[in-house]
Scaffold this active site. Structure first.
Site, PDB file in Angstrom:
ATOM      1  N   GLU A 178       0.755  -1.275  -0.088  1.00  0.00           N
ATOM      2  CA  GLU A 178      -0.041  -0.078   0.081  1.00  0.00           C
ATOM      3  C   GLU A 178       0.875   1.170  -0.222  1.00  0.00           C
ATOM      4  O   GLU A 178       0.667   2.377   0.804  1.00  0.00           O
ATOM      5  CB  GLU A 178      -1.087   0.013   1.156  1.00  0.00           C
ATOM      6  CG  GLU A 178      -2.164  -0.940   0.879  1.00  0.00           C
ATOM      7  CD  GLU A 178      -3.261  -0.974   1.900  1.00  0.00           C
ATOM      8  OE1 GLU A 178      -3.408   0.115   2.583  1.00  0.00           O
ATOM      9  OE2 GLU A 178      -3.871  -1.948   2.061  1.00  0.00           O
TER      10      GLU A 178
HETATM   11  C1  LIG Z   1       3.342  -9.286   0.556  1.00  0.00           C
HETATM   12  C2  LIG Z   1       2.912  -8.431  -0.462  1.00  0.00           C
HETATM   13  C3  LIG Z   1       1.376  -8.359  -0.930  1.00  0.00           C
HETATM   14  C4  LIG Z   1       0.984  -7.568  -1.791  1.00  0.00           C
HETATM   15  N1  LIG Z   1      -0.443  -7.416  -2.204  1.00  0.00           N
HETATM   16  C5  LIG Z   1      -0.888  -6.896  -3.283  1.00  0.00           C
HETATM   17  C6  LIG Z   1      -1.936  -7.060  -3.637  1.00  0.00           C
HETATM   18  O1  LIG Z   1      -2.900  -7.659  -3.177  1.00  0.00           O
HETATM   19  N2  LIG Z   1      -2.409  -6.498  -4.940  1.00  0.00           N
HETATM   20  C7  LIG Z   1      -1.434  -5.592  -5.480  1.00  0.00           C
HETATM   21  O2  LIG Z   1      -1.777  -5.078  -6.502  1.00  0.00           O
HETATM   22  N3  LIG Z   1      -0.245  -5.401  -5.052  1.00  0.00           N
HETATM   23  C8  LIG Z   1       0.048  -6.070  -3.954  1.00  0.00           C
HETATM   24  N4  LIG Z   1       1.669  -5.850  -3.181  1.00  0.00           N
HETATM   25  C9  LIG Z   1       2.364  -4.887  -4.133  1.00  0.00           C
HETATM   26  C10 LIG Z   1       2.516  -3.811  -3.552  1.00  0.00           C
HETATM   27  O3  LIG Z   1       2.044  -2.802  -3.259  1.00  0.00           O
HETATM   28  C11 LIG Z   1       4.031  -3.304  -4.048  1.00  0.00           C
HETATM   29  O4  LIG Z   1       5.016  -4.222  -3.653  1.00  0.00           O
HETATM   30  C12 LIG Z   1       4.492  -1.850  -3.761  1.00  0.00           C
HETATM   31  O5  LIG Z   1       3.577  -1.147  -4.292  1.00  0.00           O
HETATM   32  C13 LIG Z   1       5.856  -1.311  -4.067  1.00  0.00           C
HETATM   33  O6  LIG Z   1       5.961  -1.876  -5.434  1.00  0.00           O
HETATM   34  P1  LIG Z   1       7.592  -2.825  -5.591  1.00  0.00           P
HETATM   35  O7  LIG Z   1       7.745  -3.836  -4.708  1.00  0.00           O
HETATM   36  O8  LIG Z   1       7.554  -3.199  -7.077  1.00  0.00           O
HETATM   37  O9  LIG Z   1       8.595  -1.791  -5.299  1.00  0.00           O
HETATM   38  P2  LIG Z   1       9.550  -0.589  -6.182  1.00  0.00           P
HETATM   39  O10 LIG Z   1       8.448   0.189  -6.866  1.00  0.00           O
HETATM   40  O11 LIG Z   1      10.286  -1.545  -7.096  1.00  0.00           O
HETATM   41  O12 LIG Z   1      10.341   0.161  -4.965  1.00  0.00           O
HETATM   42  C14 LIG Z   1      11.502  -0.211  -4.414  1.00  0.00           C
HETATM   43  C15 LIG Z   1      11.871   1.051  -3.530  1.00  0.00           C
HETATM   44  O13 LIG Z   1      11.870   2.179  -4.238  1.00  0.00           O
HETATM   45  C16 LIG Z   1      11.190   3.284  -3.507  1.00  0.00           C
HETATM   46  N5  LIG Z   1      10.607   4.143  -4.491  1.00  0.00           N
HETATM   47  C17 LIG Z   1      10.108   3.893  -5.642  1.00  0.00           C
HETATM   48  N6  LIG Z   1       9.829   5.035  -6.148  1.00  0.00           N
HETATM   49  C18 LIG Z   1      10.346   6.223  -5.516  1.00  0.00           C
HETATM   50  C19 LIG Z   1      10.155   7.588  -5.488  1.00  0.00           C
HETATM   51  N7  LIG Z   1       9.653   8.234  -6.642  1.00  0.00           N
HETATM   52  N8  LIG Z   1      10.678   8.247  -4.471  1.00  0.00           N
HETATM   53  C20 LIG Z   1      11.434   7.553  -3.199  1.00  0.00           C
HETATM   54  N9  LIG Z   1      11.459   6.144  -3.268  1.00  0.00           N
HETATM   55  C21 LIG Z   1      10.934   5.526  -4.208  1.00  0.00           C
HETATM   56  C22 LIG Z   1      10.014   2.533  -2.857  1.00  0.00           C
HETATM   57  O14 LIG Z   1       9.842   3.114  -1.723  1.00  0.00           O
HETATM   58  C23 LIG Z   1      10.762   1.198  -2.605  1.00  0.00           C
HETATM   59  O15 LIG Z   1      11.566   1.369  -1.513  1.00  0.00           O
HETATM   60  C24 LIG Z   1       1.875  -6.778  -2.410  1.00  0.00           C
HETATM   61  C25 LIG Z   1       3.230  -6.706  -2.178  1.00  0.00           C
HETATM   62  C26 LIG Z   1       3.839  -7.904  -1.168  1.00  0.00           C
HETATM   63  C27 LIG Z   1       5.211  -7.746  -0.932  1.00  0.00           C
END
Ligand SMILES: Cc1cc2nc3c(=O)[nH]c(=O)nc-3n(C[C@H](O)[C@H](O)[C@H](O)COP(=O)(O)OP(=O)(O)OC[C@H]3O[C@@H](n4cnc5c(N)ncnc54)[C@H](O)[C@@H]3O)c2cc1C
Length: 825
Positions: A504
């Site tokens: 989230e």
């Molecule tokens: C256990 C689990 C359950 C989940 N359940 C769902 C679900 O039910 N439905 C769904 O749709 N998604 C779900 N997700 C996805 C979750 O919402 C994403 O993991 C989350 O949005 C982050 O995306 P990412 O993991 O690709 O990280 P990335 O987007 O790759 O981010 C990596 C890091 O970069 C940072 N970052 C990125 N952009 C910026 C910026 N502009 N400025 C500063 N920092 C930045 C982030 O804060 C993070 O620390 C789930 C994830 C997990 C791990």
């Protein structure tokens, strides 16, 4: 002779006093945010009183014309400013998706805290609600029951929830907490939803997650707000009874934090039957519950090449409900989220065809998906993850206090060591702050507020402090926190922390971009109005926002300086007593924050949102302004209990010290004059230092003393009665150890008096009994306590065979702990 005509004479007779008087009036005007015309009157009196030459009057007249006559002001000032800002590209670039995110929801008490002059009377009037009898009955009945049938270790061992838990989920409609009663749901408030998640999470993380997800952002929430009547009638009753298992798929390999970059697509076409359909292709990942979902909420980019929906060729991000049995839907695989056994999965869709009526809200809502998601997130972010984190923090508080009182090293309960008191105080303080903020935030949501900045603050700060609390708990428990098995109290919570941090809105982005980056635009009384006016070339609109904005900056500068000099004493506090000073200090911090925010916006312009190290520090101040306010609200709501004062003092001093650190780091990085004189003054004249050792010691004591205060601090945690369960066993040992302490004191007193000699504790107790220093009942109590203590500190161990059974060689069999914990020694 009138006063006005005698004024020059009076002022001339007392030049020093007159100058001081004028400065005082200026200070009062600035501090109170007086209107432009009040400044004009005072300037005129000063000019007249001090016998100013003609040019002084000319300047004043020119100022009045320039700033006071709106048409002239627009022509000569506001118009050129609008043109310059646009020409110099000082306007922050706001994408369409960002604009929707900024506009989602509304402003609540965040507006007060951002204003520089928060109205704490209003904040104290905000609700801090209790649960309704029906909600409380659900918590005490079905929630208690599902906790009883769910053994956390067994869930991890079997990698699934027990059948009894699933039966209760269906029977008690756990997936329908937020669904209206008319559709078979419970229609609970956010406060109740949150309290339920708190309890479930303190029993078993996967249980909490499984229940939490369908009750947060997902098909039910979206249908309730945007669904057609037919969709609501069909899906909501089936979702409430768990006949349908939902999931919501937004995240993709290339679209995580930047969810708007999704490439999953849908194309509208007319079928051979003349009806409109969408052909969908997607590749999503991390989707909770997907593998067992029967209905998949899908976010995708909709194209309509023939404009069949009448919304152009690219309606954009759209949400639809896809029955998972539809041909082309690929499900079944699972991720392994840090070993936590809840369903988290990838899903793909290959040429999946659904009617356009599958769009949530029907074809009329095509292209409105992003708005739906942002509006729902504005609320949802404030409920589930904050609840699960607050639950985790309170659970940690209950565990560390008891463990520190039970575990002995160097002949003492470890809680008596000052080194242990520090983490105990932190966990106890966090438990007070985050329960306060949980209930306060839910109170706002219960009354219909949808504050995206506050809920982003909640999501970020709760999950970050869960991480800190669990780390502290791990340190206090030492090896007992590390060794896994049914006796372990904390390891599974530790595993789950990064998940809360990531979902989230991953935390780094939430802190730097959402809380202040978007918050500054949203919560600021004028900046969004100005940006909109600039984007629309609206000089009149810009003029109406910009000049009051200047007045706002001037007022906050005066407030910041004067509150700093007076250490907040010039600010009003809505209450008296021990907490009054904290309101004043928060007002002081708010004024400095508001002024500095304007300075940063002016200095960096549209580049501010890229200055994430700066926005992050602003976010920290904003976060602690909110958490501090919630803490004070809790103290009032709970009747200003004297016994809570150590917790309140610790929490407020901690909050103010965090704000102070963030200010210092900002000053250090904002250049002159902040880096020099302001930083120097700020370090000298701090809002607060960290809580004293004595205050921390009192908080640590609350955690280590069974009774009402500890129970109140950890209310909502599931505490099993069964002494064969990990927490039940520790609680039992804790009660016995504490109850036996007076008896132990008698034994040691006899030792000091030379009546008995130093020996093993059981022998000394025997001798004390023999000499009638203690009674038989007392000796038995001591014996029971020592046995319970001995039992509570044991950890699980496994035979080599059982341990290896979980390896690939062992074909991933289930490992069994030894039934005799003493084997671990
Ligand atoms: C256990 C689990 C359950 C989940 N359940 C769902 C679900 O039910 N439905 C769904 O749709 N998604 C779900 N997700 C996805 C979750 O919402 C994403 O993991 C989350 O949005 C982050 O995306 P990412 O993991 O690709 O990280 P990335 O987007 O790759 O981010 C990596 C890091 O970069 C940072 N970052 C990125 N952009 C910026 C910026 N502009 N400025 C500063 N920092 C930045 C982030 O804060 C993070 O620390 C789930 C994830 C997990 C791990």
């Amino acid at each position: 002779m009138s006063f006005l005509s005698s004024l020059p004479g009076i002022l001339a007779a007392y030049p020093l006093l007159s100058t001081l008087g004028l400065l005082l009036i200026v200070a009062v005007l600035g501090f109170s945010g007086a209107s432009f015309w009040a400044w004009v009157v005072v300037a005129a009196l000063a000019l007249g009183g001090f016998g100013a030459p003609l040019w002084g009057w000319v300047v004043l007249g020119a100022m009045v014309l320039l700033f006071g006559v709106k048409p002239l002001r627009r022509l000569l000032l506001s118009g050129p400013i609008v043109r310059t800002v646009k020409a110099m590209k000082l306007l922050p670039a706001i994408s369409e998706t960002e604009q929707v995110a900024i506009e989602a929801g509304n402003i609540w008490v965040d507006g007060e805290l951002f204003s520089g002059k928060p109205d704490f009377k209003r904040i104290l009037k905000e609700p801090y609600p209790d649960l309704s009898p029906e909600e409380q009955a659900f918590l005490d009945g079905p929630v208690e029951a599902i906790c009883q049938v769910t053994d956390d270790w067994e869930v991890f061992r079997n990698r699934e929830l027990p059948k009894a838990a699933w039966d209760l989920i269906k029977k008690e409609r756990f997936f329908g907490l937020i669904i209206p009663k008319q559709y078979g749901g419970h229609e609970f408030t956010p406060s109740a939803n949150s309290a339920i998640v708190v309890k479930l999470m303190t029993r078993c993380g996967p249980l909490g997650t499984t229940v939490m997800v369908p009750n947060s952002l997902g098909p039910a929430e979206l249908l309730m707000h945007y669904g057609t009547q037919a969709q609501k009638d069909y899906y909501l009753p089936r979702l409430a009874s768990a006949e349908e298992i939902p999931c919501f798929a937004l995240t993709e390999p290339g679209a995580g934090s930047d969810a708007g970059a999704m490439t999953s697509s849908g194309v509208v076409f007319r079928g051979s039957d003349g009806e409109l359909y969408i052909r969908l292709n997607w590749k999503k990942r991390y989707i909770t519950l997907a593998a067992i979902a029967t209905v998949l909420g899908l976010a995708f980019k909709l194209r309509d090449p023939e404009n069949l929906l009448g919304k152009g060729e690219n309606p954009g991000i759209t949400c639809a409900l896809i029955p998972t049995h539809t041909e082309g839907v690929v499900l079944g695989k699972r991720h392994d989220p840090l070993g936590l056994p809840f369903y988290n999965c990838p899903t793909e869709g290959h040429d999946v065809v659904v009617p356009v009526s599958a769009i949530i809200g029907g074809p009329a809502q095509a292209g409105n998906g992003w708005r739906m998601l942002m509006e729902s997130l504005a609320v949802g972010r404030g409920i589930s993850l904050p609840a699960s984190s607050a639950g985790g923090i309170k659970y940690a508080a209950r565990v560390v206090g008891a463990y520190a009182a039970v575990r002995k090293q160097f002949g003492l309960n470890i809680g008596k060591f000052e080194g242990i008191e520090e983490p105990l105080a932190r966990v106890g303080g966090y438990a007070y702050i985050f329960e306060a903020a949980r209930r306060f935030t839910c109170g706002g949501l219960d009354s219909g507020e949808k504050p995206p900045v506050i809920t982003a603050i909640a999501k970020y700060s709760f999950t970050e402090h869960l991480r800190k609390a669990i780390n502290d708990a791990m340190d206090v428990l030492g090896g007992a926190g590390i060794s896994r098995g049914p006796r372990n109290l904390i390891a599974h919570g530790y595993f789950g922390v990064p998940i809360n941090i990531t979902v989230e809105g991953a935390n780094i982005l939430t802190r730097t971009l959402m809380i202040f980056g978007q918050g500054a635009i949203r919560c600021h009384p004028y900046s969004y109005q100005e940006i909109q006016a600039l984007m629309n070339n609206d000089v009149k609109g810009f003029d109406a926002a910009f000049w009051p904005h200047i007045g706002h900056v001037v007022r906050n500068l005066f407030r910041s300086v004067l509150l700093s000099v007076s250490r907040g004493r010039l600010a009003a506090a809505p209450v008296g007593g021990a907490t009054a000073k904290y309101y004043r200090r928060l007002s002081w911090a708010s004024a400095s924050f508001a002024f500095l925010a304007d300075f940063a916006m002016g200095r960096f312009g549209g580049n501010l949102k890229r200055k994430e190290k700066i926005t992050g520090r602003f976010a920290d101040i904003f976060i602690w302004l909110y958490l501090g306010s919630a803490t004070l609200r809790r103290f009032e709501a709970e009747g200003r209990q004297k016994a809570d004062l150590p917790l309140v003092h610790w929490s407020m001093q901690y909050a103010l010290a965090q704000i102070q650190t963030a200010f210092n780091e900002l000053y250090q990085n904002l250049g002159f004059p902040f880096r020099g004189p302001v930083l120097w003054w700020s370090r000298l004249n701090t809002l607060s230092s960290m809580p004293s050792d004595e205050t921390g010691g009192r908080v640590a004591q609350i955690l280590q003393q069974p009774g009402a205060e500890r129970d109140a601090l950890t209310r909502g945690v599931y505490v099993p009665e069964d002494v064969n369960e990990a927490l039940g066993r520790l609680e039992n040992a804790f009660r016995l150890v504490k109850a036996s302490e007076p008896v132990l004191k008698k034994v040691y007193k006899a030792l000091r008096a030379g009546k008995i000699s130093k020996d093993r504790i059981d022998r000394m107790v025997g001798k004390a009994l023999e000499l009638d220093i203690i009674t038989r009942e007392e000796a038995e109590l001591l014996q029971q306590a020592e046995l319970a203590r001995e039992d509570a500190i044991q950890v699980d161990s496994f035979t080599q065979e059982d341990y290896m059974a979980t390896s690939a060689k062992g074909k991933g069999g289930i490992r069994q702990p030894l039934s005799d914990p003493a084997m671990s020694n």
